[in-house]
Structures are given as structure tokens and as C-alpha cells.
Design a protein around this motif. Structure first.
Motif, PDB file in Angstrom:
ATOM      1  N   SER A  43      -7.040  32.986 -68.013  1.00 47.64           N
ATOM      2  CA  SER A  43      -6.013  33.996 -67.764  1.00 47.64           C
ATOM      3  C   SER A  43      -5.808  34.204 -66.264  1.00 47.64           C
ATOM      4  O   SER A  43      -6.657  33.844 -65.442  1.00 47.64           O
ATOM      5  CB  SER A  43      -6.430  35.317 -68.406  1.00 47.64           C
ATOM      6  N   PRO A  44      -4.666  34.810 -65.858  1.00 49.69           N
ATOM      7  CA  PRO A  44      -4.386  35.044 -64.433  1.00 49.69           C
ATOM      8  C   PRO A  44      -5.480  35.840 -63.727  1.00 49.69           C
ATOM      9  O   PRO A  44      -5.844  35.530 -62.591  1.00 49.69           O
ATOM     10  CB  PRO A  44      -3.066  35.816 -64.456  1.00 49.69           C
ATOM     11  N   GLU A  45      -6.016  36.878 -64.403  1.00 53.37           N
ATOM     12  CA  GLU A  45      -7.038  37.697 -63.762  1.00 53.37           C
ATOM     13  C   GLU A  45      -8.335  36.924 -63.569  1.00 53.37           C
ATOM     14  O   GLU A  45      -9.082  37.166 -62.608  1.00 53.37           O
ATOM     15  CB  GLU A  45      -7.284  38.994 -64.541  1.00 53.37           C
ATOM     16  N   VAL A  46      -8.627  35.986 -64.471  1.00 59.15           N
ATOM     17  CA  VAL A  46      -9.842  35.178 -64.339  1.00 59.15           C
ATOM     18  C   VAL A  46      -9.700  34.197 -63.179  1.00 59.15           C
ATOM     19  O   VAL A  46     -10.600  34.074 -62.337  1.00 59.15           O
ATOM     20  CB  VAL A  46     -10.159  34.433 -65.648  1.00 59.15           C
ATOM     21  N   ILE A  96     -11.886  40.716 -73.582  1.00 60.75           N
ATOM     22  CA  ILE A  96     -11.038  40.737 -74.769  1.00 60.75           C
ATOM     23  C   ILE A  96      -9.610  40.341 -74.410  1.00 60.75           C
ATOM     24  O   ILE A  96      -8.980  39.519 -75.091  1.00 60.75           O
ATOM     25  CB  ILE A  96     -11.079  42.132 -75.436  1.00 60.75           C
ATOM     26  N   LYS A  97      -9.088  40.888 -73.311  1.00 56.77           N
ATOM     27  CA  LYS A  97      -7.733  40.553 -72.872  1.00 56.77           C
ATOM     28  C   LYS A  97      -7.644  39.096 -72.416  1.00 56.77           C
ATOM     29  O   LYS A  97      -6.622  38.433 -72.612  1.00 56.77           O
ATOM     30  CB  LYS A  97      -7.296  41.505 -71.757  1.00 56.77           C
ATOM     31  N   ALA A  98      -8.713  38.580 -71.831  1.00 51.82           N
ATOM     32  CA  ALA A  98      -8.731  37.169 -71.420  1.00 51.82           C
ATOM     33  C   ALA A  98      -8.686  36.250 -72.644  1.00 51.82           C
ATOM     34  O   ALA A  98      -8.026  35.206 -72.630  1.00 51.82           O
ATOM     35  CB  ALA A  98      -9.969  36.880 -70.580  1.00 51.82           C
ATOM     36  N   ASP A  99      -9.371  36.635 -73.728  1.00 51.58           N
ATOM     37  CA  ASP A  99      -9.327  35.861 -74.968  1.00 51.58           C
ATOM     38  C   ASP A  99      -7.920  35.840 -75.570  1.00 51.58           C
ATOM     39  O   ASP A  99      -7.481  34.825 -76.120  1.00 51.58           O
ATOM     40  CB  ASP A  99     -10.300  36.440 -75.996  1.00 51.58           C
ATOM     41  N   ILE A 100      -7.213  36.969 -75.470  1.00 51.47           N
ATOM     42  CA  ILE A 100      -5.847  37.047 -76.000  1.00 51.47           C
ATOM     43  C   ILE A 100      -4.947  36.044 -75.269  1.00 51.47           C
ATOM     44  O   ILE A 100      -4.121  35.361 -75.882  1.00 51.47           O
ATOM     45  CB  ILE A 100      -5.291  38.474 -75.859  1.00 51.47           C
ATOM     46  N   LYS A 106       0.486  28.695 -60.663  1.00 56.69           N
ATOM     47  CA  LYS A 106       1.408  28.738 -61.798  1.00 56.69           C
ATOM     48  C   LYS A 106       0.957  29.784 -62.819  1.00 56.69           C
ATOM     49  O   LYS A 106       1.750  30.573 -63.329  1.00 56.69           O
ATOM     50  CB  LYS A 106       1.489  27.371 -62.470  1.00 56.69           C
ATOM     51  N   ILE A 107      -0.347  29.773 -63.122  1.00 55.51           N
ATOM     52  CA  ILE A 107      -0.891  30.714 -64.105  1.00 55.51           C
ATOM     53  C   ILE A 107      -0.722  32.154 -63.625  1.00 55.51           C
ATOM     54  O   ILE A 107      -0.370  33.049 -64.411  1.00 55.51           O
ATOM     55  CB  ILE A 107      -2.374  30.399 -64.382  1.00 55.51           C
ATOM     56  N   ARG A 108      -0.936  32.378 -62.353  1.00 54.19           N
ATOM     57  CA  ARG A 108      -0.913  33.733 -61.798  1.00 54.19           C
ATOM     58  C   ARG A 108       0.494  34.311 -61.670  1.00 54.19           C
ATOM     59  O   ARG A 108       0.689  35.519 -61.814  1.00 54.19           O
ATOM     60  CB  ARG A 108      -1.591  33.748 -60.433  1.00 54.19           C
ATOM     61  N   LEU A 113       1.757  37.253 -75.597  1.00 53.22           N
ATOM     62  CA  LEU A 113       0.382  36.793 -75.411  1.00 53.22           C
ATOM     63  C   LEU A 113       0.142  36.341 -73.974  1.00 53.22           C
ATOM     64  O   LEU A 113      -0.926  36.595 -73.396  1.00 53.22           O
ATOM     65  CB  LEU A 113       0.085  35.625 -76.362  1.00 53.22           C
ATOM     66  N   LEU A 114       1.122  35.669 -73.382  1.00 48.97           N
ATOM     67  CA  LEU A 114       0.992  35.133 -72.021  1.00 48.97           C
ATOM     68  C   LEU A 114       1.658  36.057 -71.006  1.00 48.97           C
ATOM     69  O   LEU A 114       2.359  35.626 -70.098  1.00 48.97           O
ATOM     70  CB  LEU A 114       1.591  33.724 -71.958  1.00 48.97           C
ATOM     71  N   THR A 115       1.416  37.352 -71.157  1.00 55.69           N
ATOM     72  CA  THR A 115       1.867  38.352 -70.179  1.00 55.69           C
ATOM     73  C   THR A 115       0.888  38.369 -69.023  1.00 55.69           C
ATOM     74  O   THR A 115      -0.330  38.535 -69.230  1.00 55.69           O
ATOM     75  CB  THR A 115       1.951  39.744 -70.835  1.00 55.69           C
ATOM     76  N   ILE A 116       1.394  38.182 -67.820  1.00 58.03           N
ATOM     77  CA  ILE A 116       0.519  38.027 -66.648  1.00 58.03           C
ATOM     78  C   ILE A 116      -0.304  39.283 -66.383  1.00 58.03           C
ATOM     79  O   ILE A 116      -1.507  39.192 -66.087  1.00 58.03           O
ATOM     80  CB  ILE A 116       1.368  37.637 -65.416  1.00 58.03           C
TER      81      ILE A 116
END
Length: 401
Positions: A181-184, A193-197, A227-229, A250-253
Motif C-alpha cells: 500500500s502507499p503508506e507502507v 488491516i488497511k494495508a491488507d485491504i 506510482k503507488i503513492r 479498495l485502491l484509495t491512496i
């Protein structure tokens, strides 16, 4: 099996080893069959020598076993037992005969709407169970989702899993870059949990489009992470509009605005097809209030699986917390492990009783071929007893290493 001289193992407890299913950095995974119930399982064989060179690997495997012991769900891979001898550790796990979802997708290129939704239902059902039991997977990807003989989803590989403790953010960068995920990838504290989503969004995109939404030629990680961020996914217009809408959610930054599992289950695309029977199981949140009674004589085996989670510094502290009346996350985990142990014992007893019933029935029918086969295995065990049969214990590996 005879050519595998390095391992030279034919039997693990009650299991007869068969072909090699895969080879990883820590050892081999072999197919095996229970000598009485005939149930097929996977046996992950890990050399103990690796733990002396890599102490962090020992901790990782301890945590993986402890996390898997907390779970019992149709769409989460099960760990049946942990055995060991002087040289090896053996993880007896559920066998998913159809392999990785990744290989299935490569073969089909992309999935039709109905099949993709069926798989997504099962992934969300398994993940919801994990999250309600305070477990974040942190490495969800097509390669870590397996299929059984009925093409049902089994979420696997909990080596990166972490407990989701209320009001505590995670900091370790882990998982696969294309699914992170962007935050990771921004190296910020994050909610597991949000990263898994987010990872579920990557998987859903791959299922319906046939490729990953974020990729970069020559594996340029800096460009990939940017790109991810900063870039919302580009979803082909041929994808069903409701499915496109769910992928975007699901792919909300911004993780604070990212869709939750409760809202996923209410989404029009998710509800456009009936849930599989295995996904209709009611999942309750772990409740502190429901486990207030103190535990004065804890089960040593359960204690041995709680310690590697590193929520307390030692066994004395752990037992002290369990014996008080004060609400405790540790007591919740203890009761969950206790329930799962009883559940697995019940499953094992049912399989053995069923196998014994079938065997008696065959003997009564005079099917001598079965008797001959049984005698063959008995003779085979006697033949190799002196060099191949190991002495095993059911392990709390924290104690024995």
C-alpha cells in the motif's frame, strides 16, 4: 523418495511422505498421507541448523506457527501439527492440491466476472476472519492464495503476519512491492488491516484485468513506489462498472478513506452474486468481556504458542497476567488457542473414527486387496524402522529450541 538422501525421511509421525511439492529458502514442502485416515497433507521440512545461523528466522517461524494456531476457517490454510526430531522441524499443514491462484490466473489469463467474484467472496471471508481475530496478513498476493481440489480459496503463508493491537501502528516494511500500500512504501506507520485491504484491491484488479495495476519496466522500485503513492489505478472500461467502482474504493491512496470490509460486503458488485456456503459463517469479534475469568493453571502447550508473539517478556509475566481478573488481550488469545485446540482434536478424532469404520467394513466384505496393502505398509515400516523412523514430540517450539 530414495533419491532424496539429504533428507532421507520416509515417515513423519503418522504420515507417509510422498513427492516434493516445492523448495524454498528454509527447506522443502512434501506431500504426505496419513497412514490411517489417508488424509493428504503438506509437510514443510525445516532444517534446525538454519536457526543457529539465522536467529531471526527461528523467531519468524515461531510467530508464523503461533499465528496459524489462532485460526480455524474454511478459507485460511490450517496447521494440523508441529513435530520435530533432532535435525528437522516438521509443520503439518492443509494440502491445497490445485496450487497457487497465480498459476491458475496465468493459465486462464483473466477471469470472467462470476468466477472472479466467487474467489473474491472467499478471500474477503478468510481475511475478515483474520482481522476479527486481530491478525494482519501483510503479504497478501496471488502466490500466497492457494486452491484446494474444489477450487476453493485458502489464504496461506503467514510468515509476515502481525497482531493488530488497538491504538498501535505497525512500522516494519514487509510484503511484496507490487502489492504494498502507499503508506507502507512511504515508510510511514501504518494500520495493517488497511494495508491488507489495499492488497485485496491489487488481487481483484489482477483477476479481472489479467495483469497487475502497478508495474515498472526493469523493476525500477523508485518509479514503482511513486506510482503507488500518487497515481490512481487505470481500470479498463471493459470491466463491469460496479467492479471498477469497488477496485477504486479498495485502491484509495488515503488509508483513512479506503473502504472497509463491512462496506465491501454491502457493495453492489459484491452483492451481485449469492455468497458461497462457506462464506456465510458468522464471525464474532474477539471480546475482552467474554474472557474475564482468570486462568490459574494454563495449558503448557498453549503457553508455548503465546510466548513467540512477544507480547510479554517471559513465561512468568504471561502466567501472571492470565491469572488476574483484569481484562487482557493475552487472555483473549489464550481462549482462542484453547478453542482451536479442542476443534482440531475433534476433527482428528472424527477422521480416525471414519477411517476405522471404513476399514472394518472392507474387512467384513472380504476385500483381501486392502488387507494385503495394510500388511505391505506394516512390513515396509519394519524394514526401514532402524534408519528412517524418527522420535517425535508435539512441540511448543519455543520450549524445545
Amino acid at each position: 523418495m530414495q533419491e532424496d538422501m539429504e533428507y532421507n525421511i520416509r515417515f513423519v509421525g503418522s504420515y507417509i511422505l510422498d513427492k516434493t511439492l516445492g523448495v524454498g529458502a528454509t527447506g522443502k514442502v512434501k506431500l504426505a498421507k496419513h497412514s490411517r485416515t489417508k488424509e493428504k497433507v503438506g509437510v514443510k521440512i525445516i532444517k534446525k541448523d538454519l536457526f543457529y545461523d539465522k536467529p531471526s528466522l527461528r523467531l519468524k517461524i515461531q510467530r508464523e506457527i503461533s499465528v496459524m494456531k489462532l485460526m480455524f476457517h474454511p478459507h485460511v490454510i490450517k496447521i494440523y501439527d508441529v513435530l520435530e526430531d533432532s535435525k528437522y522441524l516438521f509443520l503439518i499443514i492443509e494440502y491445497a492440491s490445485k496450487g497457487e491462484l497465480f498459476n491458475y490466473l496465468v493459465e486462464k489469463r483473466k477471469l470472467e466476472n462470476r468466477e472472479a467474484l466467487k474467489f473474491f467472496h472467499e478471500i474477503i471471508s478468510g481475511l475478515e476472519y483474520c482481522h476479527k481475530h486481530r491478525i494482519c496478513h501483510r503479504d497478501l498476493k496471488l502466490e500466497n492464495i492457494l486452491l484446494d481440489m474444489k477450487l476453493q480459496i485458502k489464504i496461506a503463508d503467514f510468515g509476515m503476519a502481525s497482531l493488530s493491537i488497538p491504538n498501535i501502528m505497525l512500522k516494519t516494511f514487509c510484503g511484496s512491492p507490487h502489492y504494498a500500500s502507499p503508506e507502507v512504501v512511504s515508510n510511514e506507520p501504518y494500520n495493517g488491516i488497511k494495508a491488507d485491504i489495499w492488497s485485496c484491491g491489487i488481487i481483484l484488479y489482477a483477476l479481472v484485468v489479467g495483469k497487475l495495476p502497478y508495474d515498472e519496466e526493469n523493476d525500477n522500485m523508485r518509479k514503482l513506489f511513486n506510482k503507488i503513492r500518487f497515481e490512481p489505478p487505470r481500470i479498463p472500461r471493459i470491466i463491469h462498472p460496479d467492479c471498477r467502482d469497488l477496485i477504486r474504493a479498495l485502491l484509495t491512496i488515503n488509508p483513512q478513506k479506503r473502504i472497509t470490509i463491512d462496506k465491501i460486503k454491502k457493495h453492489p458488485w459484491y452483492k451481485s452474486s449469492p455468497l458461497p456456503e462457506s462464506c456465510r459463517i458468522s464471525i464474532q469479534n474477539l471480546s475482552f468481556a467474554s474472557v474475564q475469568n482468570p486462568i490459574s493453571n494454563p495449558d503448557p502447550e498453549i503457553i508455548s504458542f503465546l510466548l513467540p508473539l512477544q507480547l510479554v517478556k517471559d513465561k512468568k509475566t504471561l502466567c501472571g497476567i492470565l491469572s488476574t481478573k483484569k481484562p487482557s488481550f493475552l487472555r483473549v488469545l489464550y481462549r482462542q488457542l484453547e478453542w482451536r485446540k479442542m476443534k482440531m482434536d475433534s476433527v482428528r478424532s472424527n477422521l480416525i473414527n471414519e477411517a476405522n469404520f471404513k476399514r472394518k467394513k472392507l474387512f467384513k466384505q472380504g476385500k483381501l486387496g486392502n488387507i494385503t496393502g495394510l500388511k505391505y505398509w506394516k512390513n515396509l515400516k519394519c524394514k526401514f524402522l532402524s534408519i528412517n523412523i524418527k522420535s517425535f514430540v508435539r512441540t511448543g517450539i519455543y520450549i524445545y529450541f
